[in-house]
Design an enzyme around this catalytic site. Structure first.
Site, short mmCIF file in Angstrom:
data_model
loop_
_atom_site.label_atom_id
_atom_site.label_comp_id
_atom_site.label_asym_id
_atom_site.label_seq_id
_atom_site.Cartn_x
_atom_site.Cartn_y
_atom_site.Cartn_z
N ASP A 43 38.37 61.63 115.93
CA ASP A 43 39.48 60.68 115.82
C ASP A 43 40.62 61.07 116.75
O ASP A 43 41.32 60.21 117.30
CB ASP A 43 39.97 60.64 114.37
CG ASP A 43 40.49 59.27 113.96
OD1 ASP A 43 40.60 58.39 114.83
OD2 ASP A 43 40.80 59.08 112.77
N SER A 58 45.49 52.47 120.22
CA SER A 58 46.12 53.29 119.19
C SER A 58 47.62 53.01 119.14
O SER A 58 48.32 53.14 120.14
CB SER A 58 45.88 54.78 119.49
OG SER A 58 46.79 55.58 118.75
N TRP A 105 42.82 45.98 109.54
CA TRP A 105 41.88 47.01 109.09
C TRP A 105 41.14 46.58 107.83
O TRP A 105 39.93 46.75 107.71
CB TRP A 105 42.62 48.32 108.89
CG TRP A 105 41.77 49.50 108.55
CD1 TRP A 105 41.98 50.39 107.55
CD2 TRP A 105 40.57 49.95 109.21
NE1 TRP A 105 41.01 51.37 107.54
CE2 TRP A 105 40.12 51.11 108.56
CE3 TRP A 105 39.84 49.46 110.30
CZ2 TRP A 105 38.98 51.80 108.94
CZ3 TRP A 105 38.69 50.16 110.69
CH2 TRP A 105 38.28 51.30 110.02
N ASN A 115 49.84 54.78 117.61
CA ASN A 115 50.57 56.04 117.77
C ASN A 115 50.64 56.44 119.25
O ASN A 115 51.69 56.85 119.74
CB ASN A 115 49.89 57.13 116.95
CG ASN A 115 49.88 56.81 115.47
OD1 ASN A 115 50.90 56.89 114.80
ND2 ASN A 115 48.73 56.41 114.95
N LYS A 151 45.39 56.69 107.03
CA LYS A 151 45.44 58.05 107.57
C LYS A 151 46.89 58.52 107.59
O LYS A 151 47.64 58.21 108.51
CB LYS A 151 44.84 58.07 108.98
CG LYS A 151 43.39 57.59 109.02
CD LYS A 151 42.92 57.34 110.45
CE LYS A 151 41.50 56.81 110.47
NZ LYS A 151 41.04 56.47 111.83
N LYS A 173 46.14 63.87 113.40
CA LYS A 173 45.84 63.29 114.72
C LYS A 173 46.82 62.17 115.07
O LYS A 173 47.11 61.93 116.25
CB LYS A 173 44.39 62.82 114.77
CG LYS A 173 44.02 61.67 113.84
CD LYS A 173 44.20 60.31 114.48
CE LYS A 173 44.02 59.19 113.48
NZ LYS A 173 44.24 57.86 114.09
N LEU A 220 52.74 49.05 113.46
CA LEU A 220 52.95 50.19 112.56
C LEU A 220 52.41 51.47 113.18
O LEU A 220 51.29 51.51 113.66
CB LEU A 220 52.24 49.93 111.23
CG LEU A 220 52.17 51.11 110.27
CD1 LEU A 220 53.53 51.35 109.64
CD2 LEU A 220 51.13 50.85 109.19
#
Length: 326
Positions: free
Chosen positions: A243, A253, A15, A255, A107, A190, A273
């Site tokens: 998002d 993603s 990122w 998550n 985030k 989110k 992560l």
């Protein structure tokens, strides 16, 4: 306001490297800070980051292990994960000039303190001016220069506008707002809800269930966001609904991928992560403090903590009392 031409990105992961490319494409002088000296030397020499294979680093980006380089920057972007942001900012703080804008890009909510990222900046570097960048964006897409739109928030609207112009380009489109808290709530919530969406996919509960879960999850996000002072238009915008849609629909993603693995009964990916896993308990503490009901997020937290099986969580959600929508 002074020109905002020199930008330092703290964190040379995927990122951070992508955001360094954003700043370079906007025509800025860019420094990318890597905590590991060997990694900094390798990226600088090869112009390649193993976290973003096949995407060469812009030749104009200076890669360094010297944190003091941030002291001469007009803007600093923190690209460390949410749970490591305080350490990064504390290390950075002595080298910052007073009034330097520091943009958080993680985030999440800090575990144990329930602090949002701009609050962490305020505490760890009180002489800096915090801002937050969030929205539907994957590092790989951003690094490749694919079209992306995000939200950039600062309490001072003039600063928010200036930061947008410093980072914006034809491929990277920030929209400014002063609703800092709304942006932060959207990004944090989110991630937790995306784990739930992934579980639905992993359990093969169907597209209808995924749509219902995402929509009801968004209702939870809005309730908490409004209770924390966020604005409805922000929560329904890029950093909230936008998002959420991205994160609940793409295996890029982390998550969502974690949720899929959990739903299938597979081991959680150890090399990726998941901010949502760390944020879930802090999000629920925040909701409880404001008397906000978040059954989907609560189910995720219980599953991650081992207090509830996935089947038990699904049963709990499906047997809740019928009620009006809202």
């Amino acid at each position: 306001m002074k020109p905002l031409n020199r930008i330092c990105v703290i964190g040379a992961g995927a990122w951070g490297t992508a955001l360094a490319g954003v700043a370079a494409r906007a025509g800025r002088e860019v420094t990318l800070y890597a905590r590991d000296a060997a990694a900094a030397a390798q990226i600088s020499a090869t112009r390649d980051n193993p976290r973003l294979p096949g995407i060469p680093l812009d030749r104009g980006i200076v890669v360094t292990h010297d944190i003091a380089a941030a002291g001469s920057s007009d803007i600093v972007i923190i690209a460390a994960p949410a749970q490591h942001s305080r350490t990064a900012i504390t290390t950075l703080a002595p080298h910052l000039s007073p009034g330097t804008p520091v943009i958080a890009s993680a985030k999440g909510i800090e575990h144990g303190t329930r602090r949002f990222m701009t609050e962490v900046i305020e505490e760890a570097a009180p002489h800096a001016v915090p801002a937050i960048l969030s929205g539907p964006s994957f590092a790989d897409d951003v690094a490749r220069g694919l079209p992306t739109a995000v939200t950039l928030a600062a309490k001072d609207e003039a600063l928010a506008i200036a930061l947008v112009h410093a980072l914006g380009s034809a491929a990277f489109r920030p929209y400014h707002t002063t609703d800092v808290r709304g942006v932060e709530i959207g990004g944090a919530a989110k991630n937790v809800l995306a784990i739930a969406a992934g579980i639905v996919v992993g359990k093969q509960l169907g597209a209808s269930a995924l749509a219902a879960l995402t929509t009801r999850g968004f209702s939870e996000l809005v309730r908490l966001g409004c209770a924390c002072g966020g604005r409805g238009e922000t929560l329904a915008g890029l950093s909230g609904l936008g998002d959420l849609i991205l994160t609940c629909s793409s295996p890029q993603s982390r998550n969502f991928s974690l949720g899929i693995a959990l739903g299938r009964g597979d081991p959680a990916p150890r090399d990726k992560l998941s901010e949502g896993a760390h944020t879930a308990p802090a999000l629920l503490e925040l909701a409880a403090a404001r008397d906000v009901e978040m059954p989907v997020a609560q189910a995720v937290a219980a599953i991650l903590a081992g207090r509830l099986t996935i089947d038990g969580a699904i049963d709990n959600l499906l047997t809740r009392p019928f009620r009006g929508e809202g």
